[in-house]
Enzyme design. Sequence first.
Site, PDB file in Angstrom:
ATOM      1  N   LYS A   1      44.452  30.531  36.412  1.00 18.97           N
ATOM      2  CA  LYS A   1      43.496  31.005  38.118  1.00 18.97           C
ATOM      3  C   LYS A   1      42.352  30.930  38.845  1.00 18.97           C
ATOM      4  CE  LYS A   1      44.059  35.558  38.827  1.00 18.97           C
ATOM      5  NZ  LYS A   1      41.877  35.520  39.638  1.00 18.97           N
ATOM      6  N   THR A   2      41.296  30.804  37.988  1.00 14.20           N
ATOM      7  CA  THR A   2      40.062  31.519  38.427  1.00 14.20           C
ATOM      8  C   THR A   2      39.656  29.629  38.784  1.00 14.20           C
ATOM      9  OG1 THR A   2      39.495  33.714  37.640  1.00 14.20           O
ATOM     10  CG2 THR A   2      37.638  31.841  38.015  1.00 14.20           C
TER      11      THR A   2
ATOM     12  N   ASP B   1      42.298  35.131  45.864  1.00 11.15           N
ATOM     13  CA  ASP B   1      41.834  36.217  44.645  1.00 11.15           C
ATOM     14  C   ASP B   1      42.961  37.106  44.587  1.00 11.15           C
ATOM     15  OD1 ASP B   1      42.281  35.419  42.192  1.00 11.15           O
ATOM     16  OD2 ASP B   1      40.665  35.649  41.097  1.00 11.15           O
ATOM     17  N   GLU B   2      43.563  37.557  43.930  1.00  9.05           N
ATOM     18  CA  GLU B   2      44.508  38.573  43.580  1.00  9.05           C
ATOM     19  C   GLU B   2      45.483  39.279  44.892  1.00  9.05           C
ATOM     20  OE1 GLU B   2      45.251  39.181  40.201  1.00  9.05           O
ATOM     21  OE2 GLU B   2      42.641  38.978  39.343  1.00  9.05           O
TER      22      GLU B   2
ATOM     23  N   GLN C   1      51.835  40.120  37.772  1.00  7.85           N
ATOM     24  CA  GLN C   1      51.014  41.681  37.966  1.00  7.85           C
ATOM     25  C   GLN C   1      50.279  42.574  38.515  1.00  7.85           C
ATOM     26  OE1 GLN C   1      47.081  39.245  34.931  1.00  7.85           O
ATOM     27  NE2 GLN C   1      48.809  37.554  35.883  1.00  7.85           N
TER      28      GLN C   1
ATOM     29  N   ARG D   1      47.501  40.531  27.704  1.00  2.59           N
ATOM     30  CA  ARG D   1      45.819  40.035  27.074  1.00  2.59           C
ATOM     31  C   ARG D   1      45.189  39.509  26.091  1.00  2.59           C
ATOM     32  NH1 ARG D   1      44.822  39.630  32.212  1.00  2.59           N
ATOM     33  NH2 ARG D   1      47.178  39.249  32.309  1.00  2.59           N
TER      34      ARG D   1
END
Length: 750
Positions: A43-44, A229-230, A260, A610
């Site tokens: 995503k980044t 973002d997020e 998330q 993770r």
Amino acid sequence: MSSGLEGVVGSDQLLSGLNPAQVEAVTAPDVPVLVLAGAGSGKTRVLTHRVGYLVATGRARPEAVLSVTFTNKAAREMRSRLAALLGGEPRGMWLGTFHACSARMLRLRGEEAGVPRDFVIYDEVDRLAVLKEGMRLAGVDEKRTSASTVSGEISRSKNDLVDAIGYAERAHGYVEGLVARVFPHYELLLQSNRALDFDDLLLRSVRLLESSDETRDYFRARFAHVLVDEYQDTNRAQYSLLRLLVEEHRRVTVVGDPDQSVYSWRGADIRNILEFQRDYPDALVIPLEQNYRSTAAILRAAGAVIQENSMRVEKGLWTDGPEGTAVTVAQFYDEREEATAVAREAVTLVDRGEADFGEIAVLYRTNAQSRSFEEVLLRAGIPYRLVGGVRFYQRKEVKDVLAYLRLLVNRQDRVAFERVVNLPKRGIGGQSLQQLMRAAQGLSVGYWELLADPASIGIRGQAASGLKRFGLTIEEVFDRGVSWPLVQVFDRMVESTGYRSYLRDGSPEGEERWANVMELRGLAAEQGDGPMLESLPAFLEQVALAGEGDQLEEGSRAITLITLHQVKGLEFPVVFVTGVEEGLLPHVRSLDTVAELEEERRLLYVGMTRAKRLLYLSHCFQRHLYGSPKAAIPSRFLAPLGKSGAMERWGANGDFPSARPYVAPVAAHGQPAPLRRAREVVMERATSPGPPVLIEARFRGGDRVEHARFGKGSIATSEMTPGGEEVVIDFDSSGRRRFAVTDAVLRKLG
């Protein structure tokens, strides 16, 4: 349209290496765009490349872009990537956190809404100091509710865009009534100091855009493209700020993953992302489902867990990477055995060359769980770093209780005395303490001797009564507990001094701190039933030596200890998710509603995703809670894995006996790397001399010593073993005995 940058790369280069879904997100037209970015899906990279693509193709000037991240670290990383993509720093672009961008807006135009241009920003420490003064002005005693509780209520109110007046109108119940009294005083104090707290940055920015058509139009024209973002972690204030900026041109791109969303306790509202299409019916929704982080086995296990949630958007994460090793699920007898097994497996992986310590992370739900891992890793000489908090023995509440206990051993321990003499508040100020110490020095006596009659040295009023009461309390605990087991003395101390009620103020923070105290109590209980005079000095020495291992945290070649909340956004080749039990994960405070329960399941999902290569989940047969062992039940979140038929259970009716290990594969293929237990012996690494520190013998044959219980005697022999120095002592009245020096309370005579 010129971008204002030299050496901008071509748009084809910006799309190179992206998968089809990523290309679709990067090149999306000027409409509302929702990128549903699954864990590890890049995503980044997508967000950064979209900004670069907008600039490189002339669809936006750098100064016309507002890109909002959730952490300063993420902002720095994105800025660095953009500089590499665009051939230079994107001058004029606003790129930062919601709070940083809001502060910048207020510096530019805040005076229109009554915000001084030179305002200062108060951090949490400043905020609490001002709140305490506000509580004093409002006549609200901290004994009735804590400053942290008031702070949390005010923070939630501001994030919901409710000011002091609005809060008072809707306040109900005792605590909210007290907060409603403090809130206006707090705001006046901030105003008199020309200060804003962090929540004000968002609240005041929203109010500015709502109240000033000119300012709202200015920023809407300024930011032709807004990217966030997020997005699943936005609260109401952040949501409203975004809507005010883009509701006309609607060139907005948000990236996030409902699976998330784990920060509702900070005000995050998962509905913001779930209902994005309600707000923007013509939105382009692009799922990113190809995972670049984890093996297929890990993704399958994580997917089985999160599939149980109802508040989500369906995604199917997949990878073209290897199947990988099956996920391991294991049960251990208790938290000590769990920590030992994790350490053993880590050492095994390192010895085999399969991982470095720096590639391993141990995850847990609450900070208090780190204690068992810290102790085992310290004893084994395994380097580790504790992320997002101080080490267990350095936490304030732990150091406070240890200070109380140290006074039982040594009344002249001034550091311990000054730490807790006014904790909880006893009306003893710094000036009174200085007067006490000056008088003790002038009279050539210990300060403790003066506590019986503070008035004799000129200390009056509340300070005098507080000092006298404190001294009597410590002496009373000592006199009553001299023959008690240490754990009983521990309980008496935290109760008699008022420290228990001081911590347990009804706030989540207070309960978290109390859990740490109870972890320390569990350690005290392990000292057995011997009298306090023998067990307490040994206990204090044990924890003091544990605290000396801080240097092990330095360097990158260290195991990471971190909570599930703090690990979001990180990744590790090897991940241990520990304490997957009812009451821990899901947490006992999250069992009241479906929404809270689903957030706890998302938290486990975050932890599982993770992991890149190896993933371990563990739970215990029993766990020490509040200082005593309690039966532990495997988390309900493991049930979907068991229903798949891929879990092998031992014992009847879910009863996992402590006499045998429990290791079960979750994924359909492959064999789990065994997560071994060692109940009979301490790990080999813990008992080997190892490279860290050369230990010198404290005693020699012939030395005269005194033991707290057996009296005086002479050292017969002293030898160094892998576990430290061992001595044989011929006592004058009780014969010959052998001791490990670290376990014995010995004083050298002469």
